[in-house]
Design an enzyme around this catalytic site. Structure first.
Site, PDB file in Angstrom:
ATOM      1  N   CYS A 152      -0.477   4.104   2.103  1.00  0.00           N
ATOM      2  CA  CYS A 152      -0.351   3.864   3.543  1.00  0.00           C
ATOM      3  C   CYS A 152       1.076   4.122   4.020  1.00  0.00           C
ATOM      4  CB  CYS A 152      -0.711   2.418   3.891  1.00  0.00           C
ATOM      5  SG  CYS A 152      -2.331   1.874   3.345  1.00  0.00           S
ATOM      6  N   ASP A 153       2.058   3.651   3.265  1.00  0.00           N
ATOM      7  CA  ASP A 153       3.440   3.592   3.751  1.00  0.00           C
ATOM      8  C   ASP A 153       4.424   4.485   3.009  1.00  0.00           C
ATOM      9  OD1 ASP A 153       2.561   1.615   5.536  1.00  0.00           O
ATOM     10  OD2 ASP A 153       2.908   0.024   4.072  1.00  0.00           O
TER      11      ASP A 153
ATOM     12  N   CYS B  91       0.836  -1.205   0.000  1.00  0.00           N
ATOM     13  CA  CYS B  91       0.000   0.000   0.000  1.00  0.00           C
ATOM     14  C   CYS B  91       0.866   1.248   0.000  1.00  0.00           C
ATOM     15  CB  CYS B  91      -0.932   0.000   1.211  1.00  0.00           C
ATOM     16  SG  CYS B  91      -2.052   1.415   1.263  1.00  0.00           S
TER      17      CYS B  91
END
Length: 303
Positions: free
Chosen positions: A133-134, A130
């Protein structure tokens, strides 16, 4: 008899239980593996509104505790299917049956993996599925995105805003994604296409240090030095057992819009398992709320 039977114990499913219980309905969450879903493997979650930073595991356990404290019941069972009898939905598992007035399918998806040994070992230590996300954790670093579809192209574009260098690695000599996404990437100085190449191995013992790639045209191996690997080669829904109960699209996702309504009255779909453009923690929680309230409305009409 349950008012709302929820299949799947991820963010969407647990949020649905919270909303169902708060509406005075009897709910049960049936989960086949572990509560929390994919977010549990994220060491840090920093894009959920109102929570500056939390581990995925802590976020999930807090949500599960919240649902259970409100009275939601939980069962660890593998669901085999859904059948209907006189308007009642029967959730079938290996050993039991759960009669429900409504059902919410919230089974999520699994990310398609490369199948490399170190892929699992270094998950959260440089390997991610992701980018949104990261990605911020790799600011100023060199990373690789693996894939050739729209998701991989969008991930590369997103990461180019944070990272020093983004290698976009694809096994074919042209991308499967939309041309409108490819052209802007060609103009970015910190994005490099690595085509006709497959990942043979991930370098690093405790953190990602690089990739070993194989050039499919020359059959030569070569190495890229990167700190992060973002795997974007597709997502796999787990909806096969519901094919007789609701309509699925060609990729196996439950056909349902933002209202979470499926083709079957009284059966709803929430989270990543349904047809949608954005699959994030926030959208999973939103779906859980929408699906639970829709289920409550359905019950009210039937009474």
């Amino acid at each position: 008899m349950y008012d709302i039977g929820i299949i799947g114990g991820g963010t969407a499913g647990m949020t649905a239980a919270v909303y169902g219980q708060r509406a005075g309905k009897r709910t049960v969450i049936i989960e086949g593996m572990n509560y929390g879903g994919q977010i549990t493997v994220s060491p840090k979650v920093e894009n959920y509104p109102g929570i500056a930073s939390v581990s995925g595991a802590e976020f999930s356990m807090n949500l599960l505790d919240q649902a259970m404290n409100l009275g939601a019941e939980t069962e660890l069972e593998q669901v085999k299917g859904i059948r209907q009898e006189d308007g009642i939905k029967i959730i079938e598992t290996g050993g039991k049956e759960y009669p429900c007035r409504t059902v919410i399918i919230a089974t999520g998806v699994t990310h398609r993996h490369l199948g490399l040994e170190k892929e699992e070992k270094l998950l959260g230590a440089g390997v991610s599925y992701c980018a949104t996300c990261d990605g911020a954790f790799f600011k100023g670093k060199d990373v690789a995105v693996i894939g050739g579809g729209n998701t991989a192209l969008q991930d590369a574009d997103f990461l180019s805003n944070y990272c020093n260098k983004v290698y976009l690695v694809h096994r074919r000599d042209e991308f499967r994604g939309e041309a409108g996404l490819v052209e802007p990437l060609k103009k970015k100085e910190n994005v490099e296409f690595v085509l006709s190449a497959v990942v043979k191995d991930i370098v690093g013992e405790n953190v990602v240090e690089g990739l070993i790639l194989n050039n499919k045209k020359t059959d030569e191996d070569f190495q890229l030095s990167v700190s992060g690997v973002f795997v974007a080669i597709g997502q796999v829904p787990k909806n096969e057992v519901f094919a007789d109960a609701v309509k699925l699209d060609d990729f196996g996702f439950v056909l349902a819009g933002e209202d979470c309504l499926t083709s079957a009255p009284g059966i709803f779909a929430a989270g990543d398992c349904r047809t949608k453009e954005v699959r994030q923690l926030t959208t999973a929680a939103a779906d859980g709320a929408v699906a639970a309230l829709a289920a409550c409305s359905y019950i009210s009409v039937q009474e």
